[in-house]
Motif scaffolding. Structure first.
Motif, PDB file in Angstrom:
ATOM      1  N   GLY A  28      33.370   9.184  20.639  1.00 30.21           N
ATOM      2  CA  GLY A  28      33.956   7.999  20.026  1.00 30.21           C
ATOM      3  C   GLY A  28      33.311   7.629  18.707  1.00 30.21           C
ATOM      4  O   GLY A  28      33.767   7.998  17.625  1.00 30.21           O
ATOM      5  N   THR A  29      32.203   6.908  18.799  1.00 29.43           N
ATOM      6  CA  THR A  29      31.594   6.307  17.615  1.00 29.43           C
ATOM      7  C   THR A  29      31.102   7.311  16.586  1.00 29.43           C
ATOM      8  O   THR A  29      31.310   7.132  15.387  1.00 29.43           O
ATOM      9  N   ARG A  30      30.441   8.378  17.024  1.00 29.06           N
ATOM     10  CA  ARG A  30      29.807   9.297  16.065  1.00 29.06           C
ATOM     11  C   ARG A  30      30.803   9.842  15.055  1.00 29.06           C
ATOM     12  O   ARG A  30      30.528   9.919  13.864  1.00 29.06           O
ATOM     13  N   ARG A  31      31.969  10.204  15.515  1.00 36.99           N
ATOM     14  CA  ARG A  31      33.008  10.731  14.612  1.00 36.99           C
ATOM     15  C   ARG A  31      33.305   9.733  13.490  1.00 36.99           C
ATOM     16  O   ARG A  31      33.506  10.121  12.343  1.00 36.99           O
ATOM     17  N   LYS A  32      33.324   8.440  13.810  1.00 32.25           N
ATOM     18  CA  LYS A  32      33.648   7.410  12.812  1.00 32.25           C
ATOM     19  C   LYS A  32      32.553   7.239  11.761  1.00 32.25           C
ATOM     20  O   LYS A  32      32.799   6.679  10.698  1.00 32.25           O
ATOM     21  N   LEU A  33      31.344   7.690  12.066  1.00 36.29           N
ATOM     22  CA  LEU A  33      30.212   7.482  11.163  1.00 36.29           C
ATOM     23  C   LEU A  33      30.114   8.536  10.065  1.00 36.29           C
ATOM     24  O   LEU A  33      29.408   8.336   9.088  1.00 36.29           O
ATOM     25  N   LEU A  34      30.821   9.645  10.241  1.00 33.32           N
ATOM     26  CA  LEU A  34      30.639  10.781   9.347  1.00 33.32           C
ATOM     27  C   LEU A  34      31.406  10.636   8.039  1.00 33.32           C
ATOM     28  O   LEU A  34      32.607  10.387   8.052  1.00 33.32           O
ATOM     29  N   PRO A  35      30.713  10.821   6.904  1.00 39.62           N
ATOM     30  CA  PRO A  35      31.395  10.763   5.605  1.00 39.62           C
ATOM     31  C   PRO A  35      32.166  12.057   5.342  1.00 39.62           C
ATOM     32  O   PRO A  35      32.194  12.970   6.174  1.00 39.62           O
ATOM     33  N   GLU A  36      32.751  12.168   4.169  1.00 37.92           N
ATOM     34  CA  GLU A  36      33.624  13.277   3.816  1.00 37.92           C
ATOM     35  C   GLU A  36      32.932  14.641   3.807  1.00 37.92           C
ATOM     36  O   GLU A  36      33.598  15.662   3.756  1.00 37.92           O
ATOM     37  N   HIS A  37      31.628  14.686   3.865  1.00 36.05           N
ATOM     38  CA  HIS A  37      30.890  15.954   3.882  1.00 36.05           C
ATOM     39  C   HIS A  37      31.065  16.716   5.200  1.00 36.05           C
ATOM     40  O   HIS A  37      30.715  17.885   5.294  1.00 36.05           O
ATOM     41  N   PHE A  38      31.576  16.033   6.223  1.00 35.90           N
ATOM     42  CA  PHE A  38      31.756  16.635   7.543  1.00 35.90           C
ATOM     43  C   PHE A  38      33.242  16.899   7.782  1.00 35.90           C
ATOM     44  O   PHE A  38      34.082  16.067   7.468  1.00 35.90           O
ATOM     45  N   SER A  39      33.545  18.064   8.366  1.00 36.03           N
ATOM     46  CA  SER A  39      34.931  18.390   8.706  1.00 36.03           C
ATOM     47  C   SER A  39      34.945  19.187  10.005  1.00 36.03           C
ATOM     48  O   SER A  39      33.895  19.619  10.495  1.00 36.03           O
ATOM     49  N   GLU A  40      36.139  19.381  10.529  1.00 29.60           N
ATOM     50  CA  GLU A  40      36.361  20.174  11.740  1.00 29.60           C
ATOM     51  C   GLU A  40      35.508  19.701  12.919  1.00 29.60           C
ATOM     52  O   GLU A  40      35.022  20.506  13.712  1.00 29.60           O
ATOM     53  N   HIS A  55      30.679  20.526  17.441  1.00 33.11           N
ATOM     54  CA  HIS A  55      30.856  21.401  16.285  1.00 33.11           C
ATOM     55  C   HIS A  55      31.306  20.572  15.087  1.00 33.11           C
ATOM     56  O   HIS A  55      32.067  19.623  15.237  1.00 33.11           O
ATOM     57  N   TRP A  56      30.811  20.961  13.907  1.00 32.86           N
ATOM     58  CA  TRP A  56      31.354  20.444  12.658  1.00 32.86           C
ATOM     59  C   TRP A  56      30.948  21.373  11.539  1.00 32.86           C
ATOM     60  O   TRP A  56      30.076  22.212  11.694  1.00 32.86           O
ATOM     61  N   LYS A  57      31.624  21.204  10.417  1.00 35.23           N
ATOM     62  CA  LYS A  57      31.214  21.894   9.198  1.00 35.23           C
ATOM     63  C   LYS A  57      30.625  20.828   8.288  1.00 35.23           C
ATOM     64  O   LYS A  57      31.187  19.747   8.130  1.00 35.23           O
ATOM     65  N   LEU A  58      29.483  21.149   7.704  1.00 34.61           N
ATOM     66  CA  LEU A  58      28.785  20.243   6.803  1.00 34.61           C
ATOM     67  C   LEU A  58      28.796  20.861   5.416  1.00 34.61           C
ATOM     68  O   LEU A  58      28.232  21.933   5.195  1.00 34.61           O
ATOM     69  N   GLN A  59      29.483  20.174   4.496  1.00 34.47           N
ATOM     70  CA  GLN A  59      29.539  20.650   3.109  1.00 34.47           C
ATOM     71  C   GLN A  59      28.497  19.880   2.314  1.00 34.47           C
ATOM     72  O   GLN A  59      28.733  18.778   1.836  1.00 34.47           O
ATOM     73  N   ALA A  60      27.332  20.508   2.185  1.00 33.29           N
ATOM     74  CA  ALA A  60      26.210  19.863   1.504  1.00 33.29           C
ATOM     75  C   ALA A  60      26.405  19.848  -0.013  1.00 33.29           C
ATOM     76  O   ALA A  60      26.015  18.898  -0.676  1.00 33.29           O
ATOM     77  N   THR A  61      27.007  20.914  -0.555  1.00 31.28           N
ATOM     78  CA  THR A  61      27.316  20.995  -1.985  1.00 31.28           C
ATOM     79  C   THR A  61      28.701  21.608  -2.117  1.00 31.28           C
ATOM     80  O   THR A  61      29.299  22.027  -1.129  1.00 31.28           O
ATOM     81  N   SER A  62      29.185  21.702  -3.337  1.00 33.91           N
ATOM     82  CA  SER A  62      30.517  22.286  -3.528  1.00 33.91           C
ATOM     83  C   SER A  62      30.560  23.750  -3.094  1.00 33.91           C
ATOM     84  O   SER A  62      31.611  24.262  -2.734  1.00 33.91           O
ATOM     85  N   LYS A  63      29.407  24.429  -3.092  1.00 31.46           N
ATOM     86  CA  LYS A  63      29.361  25.846  -2.735  1.00 31.46           C
ATOM     87  C   LYS A  63      28.746  26.119  -1.364  1.00 31.46           C
ATOM     88  O   LYS A  63      28.849  27.227  -0.859  1.00 31.46           O
ATOM     89  N   ARG A  64      28.080  25.141  -0.785  1.00 29.16           N
ATOM     90  CA  ARG A  64      27.317  25.376   0.449  1.00 29.16           C
ATOM     91  C   ARG A  64      27.943  24.627   1.624  1.00 29.16           C
ATOM     92  O   ARG A  64      27.932  23.404   1.667  1.00 29.16           O
ATOM     93  N   ALA A 126      17.655  20.390  -1.816  1.00 25.75           N
ATOM     94  CA  ALA A 126      18.392  20.191  -0.560  1.00 25.75           C
ATOM     95  C   ALA A 126      17.992  18.903   0.170  1.00 25.75           C
ATOM     96  O   ALA A 126      18.868  18.174   0.648  1.00 25.75           O
ATOM     97  N   PRO A 127      16.698  18.566   0.263  1.00 25.26           N
ATOM     98  CA  PRO A 127      16.354  17.318   0.956  1.00 25.26           C
ATOM     99  C   PRO A 127      16.966  16.068   0.311  1.00 25.26           C
ATOM    100  O   PRO A 127      17.390  15.156   1.012  1.00 25.26           O
ATOM    101  N   LYS A 128      17.056  16.058  -1.019  1.00 19.81           N
ATOM    102  CA  LYS A 128      17.659  14.907  -1.705  1.00 19.81           C
ATOM    103  C   LYS A 128      19.148  14.818  -1.403  1.00 19.81           C
ATOM    104  O   LYS A 128      19.681  13.742  -1.140  1.00 19.81           O
ATOM    105  N   GLY A 129      19.842  15.951  -1.450  1.00 26.41           N
ATOM    106  CA  GLY A 129      21.278  15.963  -1.162  1.00 26.41           C
ATOM    107  C   GLY A 129      21.568  15.576   0.272  1.00 26.41           C
ATOM    108  O   GLY A 129      22.458  14.768   0.550  1.00 26.41           O
ATOM    109  N   LEU A 130      20.801  16.135   1.198  1.00 30.80           N
ATOM    110  CA  LEU A 130      20.993  15.804   2.606  1.00 30.80           C
ATOM    111  C   LEU A 130      20.630  14.343   2.861  1.00 30.80           C
ATOM    112  O   LEU A 130      21.277  13.664   3.655  1.00 30.80           O
ATOM    113  N   GLY A 131      19.618  13.854   2.162  1.00 33.26           N
ATOM    114  CA  GLY A 131      19.249  12.443   2.277  1.00 33.26           C
ATOM    115  C   GLY A 131      20.400  11.528   1.888  1.00 33.26           C
ATOM    116  O   GLY A 131      20.662  10.530   2.563  1.00 33.26           O
ATOM    117  N   ARG A 132      21.122  11.865   0.831  1.00 39.37           N
ATOM    118  CA  ARG A 132      22.278  11.060   0.402  1.00 39.37           C
ATOM    119  C   ARG A 132      23.374  11.085   1.473  1.00 39.37           C
ATOM    120  O   ARG A 132      24.007  10.067   1.750  1.00 39.37           O
TER     121      ARG A 132
END
Length: 147
Positions: A28-40, A55-64, A126-132
């Motif tokens: 329930g709740t966890r899905r609602k918390l995820l920003p656009e970086h998470f899919s599937e 399961h999810w896909k995490l798009q940390a950068t445009s290429k990763r 990576a830590p800064k991007g993941l932190g955001r």
């Protein structure tokens, strides 16, 4: 290969039990918390804390993009540990009381990074991007539980 770590925290105006329950509610709740970086996003087993497989896909950068299949454990009270079956990534959520009616939520993600110059950039950026990304999750968590 060096260990890479990203940590983010936030004080939330809700008691620790309510906050932990929201984080542990993968169906329930966890899905609602995820920003656009998470899919599937898909709960494959369980759905409430210990024993959940999500399961999810995490798009940390445009290429990763990381394809994550996470096993959830609750090793201690107020702690969720998500271990990725597809990599060395481990994310630990800790919820502790922070005064009356408030909680401190700390999220730490670690993984074995690349070596060489690529590893240097990974450890640096990576830590800064993941932190955001996790700042956004924690902001959404605060909005959800402070209602």
């Amino acid at each position: 290969m060096a260990q890479v770590e990203a940590t983010t925290e936030r004080v939330v105006a809700a008691d620790a039990e309510k906050v932990f329950d929201a984080l542990a509610d993968y169906t329930g709740t966890r899905r609602k918390l995820l920003p656009e970086h998470f899919s599937e996003y898909e709960v494959r087993e369980g759905g409430d804390g210990e024993g959940t497989l999500v399961h999810w896909k995490l798009q940390a950068t445009s290429k990763r993009v990381r394809d994550c299949l996470l096993e959830v454990a609750e090793p201690t009270e107020g702690e969720l540990v998500e271990k990725d079956r597809n990599s060395t990534m481990v994310t630990t959520w800790r919820v502790t009381p922070a005064g009356e009616g408030s909680s401190r939520v700390t999220v730490t993600t670690t993984w074995k990074g690349a070596g060489g110059i690529g590893g240097f950039f990974e450890r640096t950026f990576a830590p800064k991007g993941l932190g955001r990304i996790y700042d956004a999750v924690l902001a959404n968590l605060a909005t959800e539980v402070e209602k």
